[in-house]
Design an enzyme around this catalytic site. Structure first.
Site, short mmCIF file in Angstrom:
data_model
loop_
_atom_site.label_atom_id
_atom_site.label_comp_id
_atom_site.label_asym_id
_atom_site.label_seq_id
_atom_site.Cartn_x
_atom_site.Cartn_y
_atom_site.Cartn_z
N TYR A 106 36.30 45.31 41.13
CA TYR A 106 36.42 46.71 40.70
C TYR A 106 35.41 46.99 39.59
O TYR A 106 34.68 47.98 39.64
CB TYR A 106 37.85 46.95 40.19
CG TYR A 106 38.12 48.34 39.67
CD1 TYR A 106 38.18 48.60 38.30
CD2 TYR A 106 38.36 49.39 40.55
CE1 TYR A 106 38.44 49.87 37.83
CE2 TYR A 106 38.64 50.67 40.07
CZ TYR A 106 38.68 50.90 38.71
OH TYR A 106 38.93 52.17 38.23
N SER B 213 34.91 53.70 35.08
CA SER B 213 36.10 53.20 34.41
C SER B 213 35.73 52.55 33.09
O SER B 213 34.65 51.97 32.96
CB SER B 213 36.81 52.17 35.31
OG SER B 213 37.80 51.48 34.57
#
Lengths: 271, 277
Positions: free
Chosen positions: A155, A142
């Site tokens: 995350y 990401s």
């Protein structure tokens, strides 16, 4: 004849979102896709859609946290299809919330899926590809991992781990004829937020605070494959995401105001 | 800087040797009370004895940082005794040199458990305490490997990248509470981390001695970390070779292939020799 004709592409988290789009796009270009995911209805639907459009797909139930299950499906795939050309370690989950509201179980859950899931895929498939002398492992990380993202600390931790793993493995794997790429998308319109964990806030309120555009998963898949075809080590998209990456590289503090705004906005809506 | 560490309560994991041990010494000299934690009971007791003999105030705690309950007991002890925690140095870490090809899942588990989960345990237990205090610093020791990757140490690089990303994100959350989050990214430091780590299908001496960079001493590393913490630097990167690698990685990524290829080549040569035996 497309470069994917007759190739075997193994995709995790292919029941929806980016995984599903990758499956559809690759199948359209002649690849045989192993559509894996946790939910039978979803992966069967994707495989059926591919087959009705004239493509080749097999649905296989797979929870990436289950290493033995992963190995079994890989073994079966290799014995039935002969090889694995592409592995897309795409399955992942999110957690939005402050660290002060998290407990250790939250961290462990994210590590299990987002990091260990990728480790399982690499451990099961990399030796196969080395033996073949070819193959491409594509790990989905990401943009958030490239500079940090308050309210998504766990995350970011797991997605950063995927980058470190991929960058290192890329240099090891080249010798064996295996390519490794890591994908850093910005916001993509998938179910990942709805099906993720959100601590002390409402998703729709969070989404309202995001000023950057979401791209759809079909475009995400296109961008991923473009990068894969060029054998890029780091695949970042959309275009503004590359600007963000440049800003982080120039000086880590360049985007501080944006990151501070993220946490400030979150705190306004935190219950 | 001297006043900054005076009369402070500091937990240091990985205290029995290397950077951790030097940080304990240095911190104690500057007036901090030390809670020295390590899985190596003998050596952590030794350093605590040394500090107390010199007139410092140190406690030794024998724990495996990946054991949440044990870590929790230690934090409880510190709070009961001192009612606050000023510094948590999440320093303990282990190395593993191996081709990914030769690794088992257990190998991955071990590195992730100690290097990542160990840090997360510390954060989960101490961060909320510090936010309530309205003060405190959590200093996570990652590695330059977390910034640029490390072929032949993929699990290590992965775990350190995680600590890096985690720290950068948490830093922004923590500011409002007066809590500092810093992450140190040391390059090569002369400690026992290499010899006490795991090497699969290769010999450590074959490649670790061939690195083109000069290792700095653990004492220097400790000094850099304490300095960076004092200045509340987001990223504490040292020595020069680490800063140089990070610069190249950021601005000339294609050039980073040169040292990466070399590192891998040296490891592979060792592996070849090892497997031929």
């Amino acid at each position: 004849m497309s470069r994917y004709s007759g190739k075997i592409a193994f995709i995790t988290g292919a029941g929806s979102g980016i995984g599903e789009s990758l499956a559809m796009t690759l199948a359209k270009q002649g690849a045989k896709v192993i559509v894996t995911g946790k939910r039978d209805e979803n992966i069967n639907q994707v495989a059926d859609n591919i087959k009705s459009a004239g493509g080749a797909a097999i649905a296989a139930k797979l929870d990436v946290t289950d290493f033995e299950g992963f190995q079994e499906i890989i073994k079966r795939t290799v014995s039935e299809e002969g090889s694995i050309d592409y592995l897309f370690n795409n399955a992942g989950i999110t957690l939005l919330g402050e660290v002060r509201d998290m407990d250790i179980g939250h961290w462990k859950k994210l590590i299990d899926v987002n990091l260990m899931g990728v480790v399982h895929g690499v451990s099961a498939v990399y030796p196969v590809m080395v033996k073949q002398g070819y193959g491409h492992i594509v790990n989905v990380s990401s943009l958030a991992a490239l500079g940090g993202y308050p309210t998504a600390t766990a995350y970011v931790a797991t997605k950063s781990a995927v980058i470190g793993l991929s960058t290192s493995l890329r240099f090891e794997a080249k010798y064996y004829g295996v390519n490794v790429s890591v994908v850093c998308p910005s916001y993509v319109n998938t179910r990942i937020f709805k099906s993720g964990v959100i601590l002390r806030a409402d998703l729709d309120k969070i989404l309202k605070t995001i000023n950057f555009p979401f791209i759809n998963s079909a475009d995400a898949a296109k961008s991923i494959l473009k990068g894969v075809e060029k054998n890029k080590g780091l695949i970042i998209f959309p275009f503004y995401a590359r600007l963000v990456w440049w800003a982080f590289r120039l000086h880590p503090n360049f985007l501080r105001p944006n990151l501070v705004k993220l946490i400030k906005d979150f705190r306004k809506i935190r219950k | 800087m001297n006043a900054y560490y005076k009369n402070k309560i500091a937990i240091v994991t990985g205290s029995a040797s290397g950077i951790g041990r030097e940080m304990c010494r240095h911190l104690s000299d500057l007036g901090s009370t030390i809670i020295a934690a390590d899985i190596d009971k003998n050596n952590v007791d030794k350093i605590v004895q040394e500090i107390n003999d010199k007139g410092g105030n140190a406690h030794s705690y024998h724990i495996d940082i990946s054991d949440y309950d044990a870590f929790s007991n230690m934090v409880d002890f510190v709070l009961k005794k001192y009612q606050r925690i000023d510094f948590l140095f999440n320093n303990a870490g282990v190395t593993l040199f191996s081709e990914v090809l030769d690794m088992s899942l257990d190998h991955w588990d071990k590195i992730i458990k100690v290097n990542l989960l160990g840090v997360i345990n510390g954060i989960d237990l101490v961060y909320k305490i510090m936010t309530q205090q309205g003060s405190g610093s959590i200093v996570n020791v990652a590695s330059t490997a977390g910034l640029v990757g490390y072929p032949s140490a993929a699990a290590y690089a992965s775990s350190k990248s995680a600590v890096l990303g985690l720290s950068q994100s948490l830093r922004i959350e923590a500011e409002e509470f007066g809590v500092n989050i810093n992450v140190a990214c040391p390059g090569y430091v002369d400690t026992g981390i290499y010899t006490s780590g795991t090497v699969i299908n290769a010999k450590l001496d074959d490649f670790i001695n061939k690195i083109p960079f000069k290792m700095i001493s653990a004492a220097c590393a400790a000094e850099e970390i304490l300095k960076g913490t004092y200045k509340n630097k987001a990223l504490i990167i040292f020595p020069f070779h680490a800063k140089f690698l990070w610069f190249v990685h950021r601005f000339f990524p294609f050039l980073i292939e040169i040292p990466m290829k070399k590192v891998m080549q040296q490891f592979r040569n060792s592996r070849k020799l090892f497997l031929e035996k």
